[in-house]
Design a protein around this motif. Structure first.
Motif, PDB file in Angstrom:
ATOM      1  N   SER A   2      39.549  40.339  43.257  1.00  0.00           N
ATOM      2  CA  SER A   2      40.101  39.244  44.044  1.00  0.00           C
ATOM      3  C   SER A   2      39.514  39.245  45.441  1.00  0.00           C
ATOM      4  N   PRO A   3      39.133  38.082  45.962  1.00  0.00           N
ATOM      5  CA  PRO A   3      38.571  38.050  47.303  1.00  0.00           C
ATOM      6  C   PRO A   3      39.616  38.391  48.357  1.00  0.00           C
ATOM      7  N   LEU A   4      39.145  38.961  49.409  1.00  0.00           N
ATOM      8  CA  LEU A   4      39.960  39.255  50.585  1.00  0.00           C
ATOM      9  C   LEU A   4      39.361  38.533  51.781  1.00  0.00           C
ATOM     10  N   PRO A   5      40.112  38.343  52.846  1.00  0.00           N
ATOM     11  CA  PRO A   5      39.521  37.780  54.057  1.00  0.00           C
ATOM     12  C   PRO A   5      38.305  38.579  54.497  1.00  0.00           C
ATOM     13  N   THR A   6      37.286  37.879  54.974  1.00  0.00           N
ATOM     14  CA  THR A   6      36.011  38.492  55.340  1.00  0.00           C
ATOM     15  C   THR A   6      35.958  38.737  56.843  1.00  0.00           C
ATOM     16  N   ASN A 258      48.869  26.398  44.969  1.00  0.00           N
ATOM     17  CA  ASN A 258      50.012  27.292  44.837  1.00  0.00           C
ATOM     18  C   ASN A 258      49.565  28.726  45.042  1.00  0.00           C
ATOM     19  N   ILE A 259      50.437  29.540  45.619  1.00  0.00           N
ATOM     20  CA  ILE A 259      50.171  30.970  45.800  1.00  0.00           C
ATOM     21  C   ILE A 259      51.406  31.713  45.327  1.00  0.00           C
ATOM     22  N   GLY A 260      51.256  32.471  44.247  1.00  0.00           N
ATOM     23  CA  GLY A 260      52.427  33.127  43.685  1.00  0.00           C
ATOM     24  C   GLY A 260      52.070  34.342  42.863  1.00  0.00           C
ATOM     25  N   PRO A 261      53.088  35.003  42.314  1.00  0.00           N
ATOM     26  CA  PRO A 261      52.875  36.234  41.558  1.00  0.00           C
ATOM     27  C   PRO A 261      52.295  35.954  40.180  1.00  0.00           C
ATOM     28  N   SER A 262      52.012  37.021  39.452  1.00  0.00           N
ATOM     29  CA  SER A 262      51.506  36.891  38.092  1.00  0.00           C
ATOM     30  C   SER A 262      52.521  36.145  37.236  1.00  0.00           C
ATOM     31  N   ARG A 314      43.932  36.513  43.243  1.00  0.00           N
ATOM     32  CA  ARG A 314      45.079  36.882  42.418  1.00  0.00           C
ATOM     33  C   ARG A 314      45.871  37.950  43.150  1.00  0.00           C
ATOM     34  N   PRO A 315      47.157  38.108  42.846  1.00  0.00           N
ATOM     35  CA  PRO A 315      47.974  39.091  43.575  1.00  0.00           C
ATOM     36  C   PRO A 315      47.512  40.515  43.318  1.00  0.00           C
ATOM     37  N   ARG A 316      47.666  41.351  44.328  1.00  0.00           N
ATOM     38  CA  ARG A 316      47.310  42.765  44.234  1.00  0.00           C
ATOM     39  C   ARG A 316      48.515  43.660  44.004  1.00  0.00           C
ATOM     40  N   LEU A 317      49.705  43.143  44.269  1.00  0.00           N
ATOM     41  CA  LEU A 317      50.925  43.925  44.113  1.00  0.00           C
ATOM     42  C   LEU A 317      51.816  43.268  43.069  1.00  0.00           C
ATOM     43  N   SER A 318      52.423  44.068  42.226  1.00  0.00           N
ATOM     44  CA  SER A 318      53.435  43.552  41.318  1.00  0.00           C
ATOM     45  C   SER A 318      54.701  43.238  42.112  1.00  0.00           C
ATOM     46  N   MET A 319      55.635  42.545  41.482  1.00  0.00           N
ATOM     47  CA  MET A 319      56.902  42.286  42.160  1.00  0.00           C
ATOM     48  C   MET A 319      57.603  43.592  42.514  1.00  0.00           C
ATOM     49  N   ALA A 320      57.589  44.560  41.597  1.00  0.00           N
ATOM     50  CA  ALA A 320      58.236  45.843  41.868  1.00  0.00           C
ATOM     51  C   ALA A 320      57.577  46.539  43.050  1.00  0.00           C
ATOM     52  N   GLU A 321      56.251  46.503  43.117  1.00  0.00           N
ATOM     53  CA  GLU A 321      55.552  47.123  44.236  1.00  0.00           C
ATOM     54  C   GLU A 321      55.840  46.388  45.543  1.00  0.00           C
ATOM     55  N   GLN A 346      49.816  49.214  56.317  1.00  0.00           N
ATOM     56  CA  GLN A 346      50.060  48.473  55.083  1.00  0.00           C
ATOM     57  C   GLN A 346      49.001  47.396  54.865  1.00  0.00           C
ATOM     58  N   ILE A 347      48.539  46.766  55.939  1.00  0.00           N
ATOM     59  CA  ILE A 347      47.443  45.801  55.800  1.00  0.00           C
ATOM     60  C   ILE A 347      46.195  46.499  55.263  1.00  0.00           C
ATOM     61  N   ALA A 348      45.864  47.646  55.830  1.00  0.00           N
ATOM     62  CA  ALA A 348      44.686  48.388  55.375  1.00  0.00           C
ATOM     63  C   ALA A 348      44.850  48.847  53.933  1.00  0.00           C
ATOM     64  N   ASP A 349      46.036  49.334  53.573  1.00  0.00           N
ATOM     65  CA  ASP A 349      46.286  49.771  52.200  1.00  0.00           C
ATOM     66  C   ASP A 349      46.170  48.609  51.225  1.00  0.00           C
ATOM     67  N   TYR A 350      46.673  47.457  51.638  1.00  0.00           N
ATOM     68  CA  TYR A 350      46.579  46.280  50.778  1.00  0.00           C
ATOM     69  C   TYR A 350      45.114  45.916  50.517  1.00  0.00           C
ATOM     70  N   CYS A 351      44.284  45.969  51.554  1.00  0.00           N
ATOM     71  CA  CYS A 351      42.874  45.618  51.397  1.00  0.00           C
ATOM     72  C   CYS A 351      42.140  46.610  50.500  1.00  0.00           C
ATOM     73  N   ARG A 352      42.603  47.849  50.453  1.00  0.00           N
ATOM     74  CA  ARG A 352      41.986  48.850  49.584  1.00  0.00           C
ATOM     75  C   ARG A 352      42.550  48.820  48.181  1.00  0.00           C
ATOM     76  N   ARG A 353      43.561  48.024  47.964  1.00  0.00           N
ATOM     77  CA  ARG A 353      44.292  48.049  46.707  1.00  0.00           C
ATOM     78  C   ARG A 353      43.444  47.492  45.575  1.00  0.00           C
ATOM     79  N   PRO A 354      43.238  48.249  44.490  1.00  0.00           N
ATOM     80  CA  PRO A 354      42.495  47.708  43.355  1.00  0.00           C
ATOM     81  C   PRO A 354      43.357  46.752  42.553  1.00  0.00           C
ATOM     82  N   LEU A 355      42.701  45.875  41.835  1.00  0.00           N
ATOM     83  CA  LEU A 355      43.437  44.938  40.971  1.00  0.00           C
ATOM     84  C   LEU A 355      43.774  45.599  39.648  1.00  0.00           C
TER      85      LEU A 355
END
Length: 355
Positions: A2-6, A258-262, A314-321, A346-355
């Motif tokens: 999933s792309p992230l801000p550049t 639209n921007i939403g969860p899986s 696409r989202p990187r975190l599940s609803m539970a996460e 948390q921003i940095a962790d999110y950017c490192r988060r694998p799909l």
């Protein structure tokens, strides 16, 4: 992936961010500044104490601007000279909209029109994104995921004001922005949770306040399901969308996403409350409020397939996460930790988060 801000796109770019003192706006401003963007804010002072904006930035250094006041907005826009605009300033609370429908429409519809009119005077404008809501649709309540081409509606003043905002944006796009070659679009995000929200009548702040006060939390509709997502999901998607819009000089991108969860995830209000309480280390104690309550749809689901198809997002975190990250943020706040450092982490962790 999933792309992230550049960062290379945002570094040194002049960005006007309205609503930067709010919950989502504070996260957006923090992320933009980590990438080197020159962020100018346009907003009222923070409504709550505590406030995420104050935790991240200290006392406000910019004068407050009411998005409904045309002269003040025009001055702020002229001073900012933005290349990119992310419009998030809004009256964002459904129950408040029942109490103050006129103020809600004045802010959400009138404020958007005021801003778009002021932006017509800005040279070198590259893209404008207006944040509306997943509640802009005429939701029949049957559980079918709502798509961008579904009918707009709104049974409550908040939802109707955001649907009206969509129509206003469309009219400005066809009348002024498209002929000038300036991309103008809207983003419709699902229900957002995350650290630093202290708004009234939202489930996570209500849970935090009830736990601090040692009382049961009032849950109006425990079985209602919503498209929950962590705040970093829509904020990241907004920035990715803006990058794409700035490069889209031929108008090939959708003008609303639209921007939403899986689509295979579902979490009721009560299930969210239970997980949050468990992660906070305290059993959930809850009750239903007394007396009649304004109606709410039992189910709201949006289809975020178009943003996956067009932008690869696409989202990187599940609803539970998303709940876990949120609970961890508030737990750290309660321990007196450095919340600016944790928010940036948390921003940095999110950017490192694998799909």
């Amino acid at each position: 992936m999933s792309p992230l801000p550049t960062p290379a796109f945002w570094r040194g770019r002049r960005v006007l961010l309205t609503g930067h003192t709010g919950f989502k706006g504070s996260w957006a401003a923090a992320w933009l500044r980590t990438m080197g963007a020159e962020v100018s804010g346009l907003a009222l002072p923070p409504e709550t104490v505590p406030s995420l904006h104050t935790l991240l930035n200290g006392p406000a250094s910019e004068p407050p601007v009411d998005v409904r006041e045309a002269a003040a907005v025009a001055r702020a826009v002229a001073a900012a000279r933005p290349r990119i605009v992310l419009h998030m300033a809004a009256q964002a609370l459904v129950r408040r909209s029942y109490r103050d429908p006129a103020g809600t429409f004045a802010t959400n519809l009138g404020g958007t029109v005021t801003l778009l009119e002021a932006l017509r005077q800005v040279p070198d404008l590259e893209a404008v994104l207006v944040v509306t809501s997943d509640k802009v649709y005429d939701n029949p309540g049957g559980g079918r995921p709502l798509r961008e081409d579904d009918r707009l509606g709104g049974a409550d003043p908040y939802s109707a004001s955001k649907a009206a905002c969509e129509l206003a944006v469309a009219s400005f796009r066809s009348s002024y922005y498209a002929p000038a070659g300036i991309p103008l679009a809207t983003a419709r995000a699902g229900n957002v949770i995350g650290g630093g929200d202290w708004s009234e009548d939202r489930i996570v702040p209500d849970l935090w306040r009830a736990r601090r006060a040692g009382r049961p939390v009032e849950i109006r509709f425990p079985d209602a399901t919503r498209p929950w997502q962590h705040v970093l999901e829509p904020v990241g998607a907004y920035l990715v969308y803006l990058e794409a819009l700035a490069a889209d000089r031929h108008g090939r991108l959708p003008t609303a996403l639209n921007i939403g969860p899986s689509p295979d995830e579902e979490l009721s209000v009560l299930d969210l409350a239970r997980r949050f309480a468990d992660r906070a280390g305290a059993p959930l104690s809850w009750c239903r409020p007394e007396g009649p309550q304004p109606p709410e749809k039992p189910t709201l689901t949006i289809d975020a397939g178009l943003i996956r198809e067009t932008l690869g997002w696409r989202p990187r975190l599940s609803m539970a996460e998303a709940v876990d990250w949120t609970a961890a943020w508030y737990a750290a706040f309660d321990r007196g930790e450095d919340m600016r450092a944790l928010t940036l982490a948390q921003i940095a962790d999110y950017c490192r988060r694998p799909l």
